[in-house]
Each structure stands twice: as C-alpha cells, then as structure tokens.
Design an enzyme around this catalytic site. Structure first.
Site, PDB file in Angstrom:
ATOM      1  N   ASP A   2       0.821  -1.218   0.000  1.00  0.00           N
ATOM      2  CA  ASP A   2       0.000   0.000   0.000  1.00  0.00           C
ATOM      3  C   ASP A   2       0.848   1.258   0.000  1.00  0.00           C
ATOM      4  OD1 ASP A   2      -2.384  -1.324  -0.042  1.00  0.00           O
ATOM      5  OD2 ASP A   2      -2.532  -1.427   2.158  1.00  0.00           O
ATOM      6  N   TYR A  18       7.001  -9.898   6.926  1.00  0.00           N
ATOM      7  CA  TYR A  18       6.775  -8.465   7.113  1.00  0.00           C
ATOM      8  C   TYR A  18       7.324  -8.022   8.465  1.00  0.00           C
ATOM      9  CZ  TYR A  18       3.654  -7.620   3.140  1.00  0.00           C
ATOM     10  OH  TYR A  18       3.133  -7.438   1.881  1.00  0.00           O
TER      11      TYR A  18
END
Lengths: 268, 268
Positions: free
Chosen positions: B59, B117
């Site tokens: 994003d 992540y």
C-alpha cells in the site's frame, strides 16, 4: 497594565527535508516561521507578536538533533505545559525535547560559545533509498587514515576563507575548531564526521567534508589543507557536500564547556 | 524475426513514502509504474512493452527491504548490466539490490510460498521527527509479555476475516502464520514485530499489529485473539496501524525454505 514576560529556552529536533531552511521568510515553510507561528498561537496572538530567537541558521535540508531558541512568553506556564502545548501543535517533522525557564540575560544567539555538527556520509555504488534525505553519498573507496590526517589539519584557529560559500556576511573568516573526528560504521557502510568549534561559516562544514573525502579517496593530495588555508580561495575547494547529511548536533553556551568557554571574537 | 526473451528476477528496496502504492495506475507515481517505465527505457521501448510482475502489492507509504519482481527482456545482458543500468535510471527512493537470470517457469507472483513483514512501532509521548515516515507511533506503555502472548495466538492456520480490510478480493481468508515475534529496543524505544506467513490479506499486518498493541497496553483483554478468529468481524478489530511502520522484509519462493514450502491453497 504590567505584563510579566517569562523567557523560555527550548531545545528541539527537526528533520530539515521539507523546510526551506531556518530563517523566517514570507511564503516559505521555514523552521523559525513554523515555530514562531505556534508560539504565538499558544500565547493567544499577543501584540506585538512574540519573536523567536534561534542559535543560528541552518540551510534547506539540514537537520537538527538539538537546535536551541528562546522567546519571551506573556504567561508564566510550567515548562511541561510549554513542552506539551508546543509538541501537540508542531508538525511531525519538528519536536521540542526540552524546555527551561532562563534569566532575561540569556540570549540563544549571542551567548553561543560553540557548536557541534555531524556529517553522515553513506558509501557504496548506489545510495540506499532510506538514506537519501539523511546522508550524503560517496561512491569511491575512502582511506580512513587519510581522513583522520586531514581532520587533524583542520583543528585549531585558522582563516577559513577557502571554506566559506559566497554569500557569507561574516566580518571575519577566522574560526577555531576544537575537535574534528571521524568514525566508520561497517554495518551501515557509513562515515560520520563530527566537528566542534566556536562557530561555523556559511556552508563551511559541507565544504570541509568535501575536501576531507577528496583527500580520503586520493583525489586531492594528503597535505592539501594547509595550502587551502594559505590561498584563501573558495574556488580551490570545489565540492559542497549535500545538505541532507548535515546535522546540528549540539549548541554550547558560555560556561557550559569549561574547556572551551570562548565566544566568537567581538566585531573590530 | 525471432526474439529471444531472457527472464530476469530482481530484488529491490523502496522507501514507500512518496509512492502511491505498488500497482500501476494512470497518472499516479507507483512502484510498478516507475519500474516498468525504466525497464522499457533500458530495452529501447519494445512493442509490445515489457510487463513487470511483482510478488504482490504494497500500500501507499509501505516500504520494502526486499521486494521481488520478474520481467522478460529482449536482450541477453549480464546481470551486472541490468543492475547498473536500472540503478542509474531509478529515482533515489528505489534501489535494485540483486539481479538473477531465471528459468521461464519462474513467476514472481504465482511461485511465492511465503512472505515476511516487519512492523516498527516507536513508543514515547511524541514521535521523533526522523521516524515519522518510518515507524508507527504508540504513546501508551506496552507490556511485552502480553504482546508475546498475543503473537503466539496469531501463529497457525486461521480464518483472518476479523483482520482484513474491506476491499479485499481474496477468495478465502484462511492463512497460515509460521511465526510472529516481537523485540523491544530500549535505545531506540521501539517495538519491532515480525510476521512470517504463507500470505497476507489486505491490511492484515497493520490490523494485527493494532490488536496486538491494544492487548499489550491493556486496552483489550489478553485472550481476545481466539475470540476475534471466531466472530469473523472486522469491526471488532478497530485500528489499522499506519502504513509508515510497515516493511515487506522478504519474499520466499517454493523450496527456498524447506520448513515452509507451501503455497496458498488453490482456488476452489
């Protein structure tokens, strides 16, 4: 009506990336401009407006780890109220780290006895994207022994006319550098250079770093600095290293450092 | 005319701050858009244009320490030529770190077996200006024991319907988290949380971190995660932590990690 003004000294950090330098200028986003505006909001817009005095300017893109300023505030608030109030209003690229009440005789600019600057230089063929706004970049190998030799030559009282950008308004180019040290961090592949002196001319640190790394990479002879002091010619020190790598690290006031209590020589 | 296409796999870093996310969109500065444009310049604008396939989207504002993509190039260049060529054209907030020639059967997106992540969370009352684009911020005290407890509850195969943002187009919300660990760095006053799983839903990491820190700060009960798995209701996991703290740390391909070779379950 009697207004009691309380003098506050504030220490603050800023990320210089999105500021057009320190000094207030109409229509520009500057450190002094933003800070002055917020201080006046906190004081409910007094007349005349509160003036914020910084320890000195930093250029566009230059950062501060501990810049200092003072202002006279029309309310006697606890330092924590100033701290919280300012920080909740300031944009995210500025943060006040310390607030002190000081005597009316303290002046953030005129009482400076010394400053410490840090320059971060990232090595390697290409620059890491996360460092682009926070380091200079140098792609040639650097010999740290040569760097240290060059730094030693910069220490002391010298005429820095070869190391000042045109546009300087200083009345003398003589400054004293108390110490100049370099450190190589292999994990980050970065050289950090720290300068502590009684004052720095316009672009002086960025020009000194340019000369030092050129010496470190063998582009310039190892003993070039004494010659540069003699010739007093800015054109012989070609590079001005990028603003992104430069940090105002500490501002010293009179008697804070007993070893180096000196101020700049008075105007002749 | 016979054109031999060579498939290159590239690994690259980006600072997501100034990108409007990963996926190419007309009129927007995106990671895929910038990369595709430069690859086509390097190949002298072939027809049809070269398509760049990323391992998946990130994003707006999300960073990558090792994103992966592949493309088919009409010239058989050494990997160092691709490396140097791309890096000299890419903007400063992107950097290619590795280039490999791969078989025509390799696909950067479909062969992903897992991703790692990292979420960086800065603690303290006010956020450090230098961290504003690179960490989330949390001003309440955090109990690391509670954080670790919560992370343990997230590990395993679960239906993450309570942890997916509206707008997800996934056909199933079942994912496997192989590991979830947290570390507190007292010098930086930061909590880092690392998730390794076979795939992550839209905003899933940022929503999980929100729940975990709420548990860590006692805002949410310590055993809330099993309940959230059961209710399958996104409205019960309120926070989506800021994009600035999130980093795609590593992309795993089939057989790269013998312990976790799985791909996502095939479409039903």
């Amino acid at each position: 009506m009697v207004v009691i003004l309380i003098r506050y000294k504030i220490t603050f950090i800023y990320d210089g990336t999105n500021f057009n330098g320190f000094q207030r200028q109409p229509g520009q986003r500057t450190v002094e401009g933003v800070l002055t505006q917020k201080v006046n909001v906190m004081a409910k817009h007094p007349t005349p407006p509160i003036v914020v005095y910084g320890s000195g300017r930093t250029d566009s893109g230059v950062h501060a780890l501990a810049q200092v300023a003072h202002f006279d505030f029309p309310f006697d608030l606890p330092t924590t109220a100033i701290y919280r109030g300012l920080n909740s209003m300031l944009p995210l690229d500025m943060e006040v780290t310390k607030v002190e009440k000081v005597s009316d005789h303290f002046h953030a600019r005129y009482d400076v006895s010394g400053k410490k600057y840090l320059y971060r230089l990232a090595l390697g063929e290409f620059q890491n994207p996360f460092k682009r706004n926070y380091t200079g970049h140098w792609k040639y190998p650097i010999d740290m022994q040569k760097v240290n030799h060059a730094l030693k030559d910069l220490v002391g009282e010298h005429d820095f006319s070869s190391f000042v950008a045109s546009g300087s308004t200083a009345h003398t180019n003589v400054r004293v550098i108390y110490s100049a040290t370099a450190n190589y961090d292999p994990a980050a592949n970065e050289v950090s250079i720290e300068f502590y002196g009684n004052g720095f001319l316009y672009n002086m640190v960025r020009i000194m770093v340019g000369v030092v790394v050129e010496i470190g990479s063998g582009i310039r002879p190892e003993n070039d600095i004494p010659r540069l002091f003699q010739v007093k010619d800015r054109n012989q020190a070609r590079l001005t290293m990028p603003a992104a790598g430069l940090y105002l690290e500490k501002v010293y006031y009179e008697n804070e450092d007993p070893d180096h209590p000196t101020k700049l020589p008075p105007k002749p």
